[in-house]
Design a protein around this motif. Structure first.
Motif, PDB file in Angstrom:
ATOM      1  N   CYS A   5      10.888  -6.120   2.756  1.00  0.00           N
ATOM      2  CA  CYS A   5       9.471  -6.418   2.943  1.00  0.00           C
ATOM      3  C   CYS A   5       9.302  -7.791   3.580  1.00  0.00           C
ATOM      4  N   CYS A   8       7.208 -10.202   0.748  1.00  0.00           N
ATOM      5  CA  CYS A   8       7.789 -10.669  -0.515  1.00  0.00           C
ATOM      6  C   CYS A   8       9.318 -10.573  -0.544  1.00  0.00           C
ATOM      7  N   HIS A   9       9.894 -10.001   0.511  1.00  0.00           N
ATOM      8  CA  HIS A   9      11.346  -9.932   0.684  1.00  0.00           C
ATOM      9  C   HIS A   9      12.049  -8.994  -0.311  1.00  0.00           C
ATOM     10  N   GLN A  10      11.292  -8.100  -0.906  1.00  0.00           N
ATOM     11  CA  GLN A  10      11.885  -7.074  -1.755  1.00  0.00           C
ATOM     12  C   GLN A  10      12.258  -5.859  -0.899  1.00  0.00           C
ATOM     13  N   ASN A  23       6.190  -4.472  -5.029  1.00  0.00           N
ATOM     14  CA  ASN A  23       4.929  -5.185  -5.148  1.00  0.00           C
ATOM     15  C   ASN A  23       3.775  -4.458  -4.454  1.00  0.00           C
ATOM     16  N   HIS A  25       3.362  -3.564  -1.359  1.00  0.00           N
ATOM     17  CA  HIS A  25       3.066  -3.822   0.051  1.00  0.00           C
ATOM     18  C   HIS A  25       3.464  -2.575   0.825  1.00  0.00           C
TER      19      HIS A  25
END
Length: 278
Positions: A5, A8-10, A23, A25
């Motif tokens: 992502c 949020c970099h997940q 999260n 997104h």
């Protein structure tokens, strides 16, 4: 491996026609098969990247085979140096996928590498996905994203190809696995010298200083030079796909397009780097 992502970099997971992180997104998967991972807050302009006209000229010129020696050498170098167990490769600034598709076909003759193509220009990625993406006969995964914020997890890629595309060394280092490869192509001193001579009163040669990537060791550097013999339409398309087009006058463009022949040098510098561990 999956996308990351950009907010949020997940990790992103594919759910039907969307990509979604924990999260919540969400990023839609376009009907052509690509995903847009360039949030509006990361854009530097309304339509970043090359224009549709530049894209069309580049596609026409490349499909004419004028840069095929470069494409073939890039594939050959990657095939020679990439580990047989490699799983993922990214082509940054992939445009319409001319090099990306050839890389995927060339490497997967004796491997199973997932190839990704990334570009900031949505029009380019749309065209690439239509022709070479996972919804078509090809198997390349394409995304719209910034080369300065690569949507991939740390230590997730085996190799990165960067043909003229901007990207900072720390970001390349972050997403590559240990001993991962970066192959770059840059203009040599006399690249397109004759084309530049039509536009500038004094032609400046490209720098011959070798590129350095912090956190990487140089494996090899070589030059690829040859002369192209183009007709007026081909020469015009070449001009249109370069930054020189912004400086060319209407008179120059008209004169070039009406020429019977136009001889022009290529001068590519191809470098291969290997990631060093911290």
């Amino acid at each position: 491996m999956t996308y990351q992502c950009p907010l949020c970099h997940q990790p992103l997971q594919r759910l039907d026609k969307q990509w979604r992180c924990e999260n919540n997104h969400q990023f839609d998967n376009a009907k052509e098969g690509y995903v847009n991972l360039l949030p509006v807050q990361h854009k530097r302009s309304k339509q970043p990247g090359d224009s549709a006209e530049m894209m069309l000229s580049r596609r026409t010129f490349l499909e004419g085979g004028h840069y095929q020696p470069l494409r073939d050498r890039v594939v050959s170098l990657l095939d020679e140096h990439l580990d047989a167990e490699a799983q993922a490769l990214l082509d940054i600034g992939c445009g319409e996928g001319y090099y990306t598709s050839a890389i995927e076909q060339g490497l997967n003759a004796r491997r199973q590498v997932q190839v990704y193509g990334l570009d900031v220009a949505k029009v380019a990625i749309r065209n690439a996905a239509k022709r070479y993406g996972s919804n078509s006969e090809g198997s390349v995964e394409f995304c719209v994203a910034s080369s300065h914020r690569l949507p991939f997890a740390d230590n997730s890629l085996d190799a990165i190809v960067r043909i003229y595309a901007p990207c900072k060394a720390p970001e390349l280092h972050r997403v590559l696995k240990s001993a991962g490869l970066v192959l770059t192509v840059a203009p040599g001193p006399r690249h397109l010298y004759q084309l530049k001579g039509l536009i500038y009163n004094e032609v400046q040669l490209h720098s011959d200083v070798e590129e350095r990537l912090e956190g990487f060791e140089r494996v090899s550097t070589e030059s690829l030079r040859y002369e192209m013999s183009l007709n007026g339409k081909q020469a015009f398309d070449l001009l249109q796909m370069t930054p020189f087009a912004w400086r060319a006058t209407e008179a120059v463009m008209q004169d070039l397009s009406q020429r019977e022949t136009f001889a022009c040098e290529t001068d590519f510098v191809i470098s291969l780097f290997r990631r060093l561990d911290n």
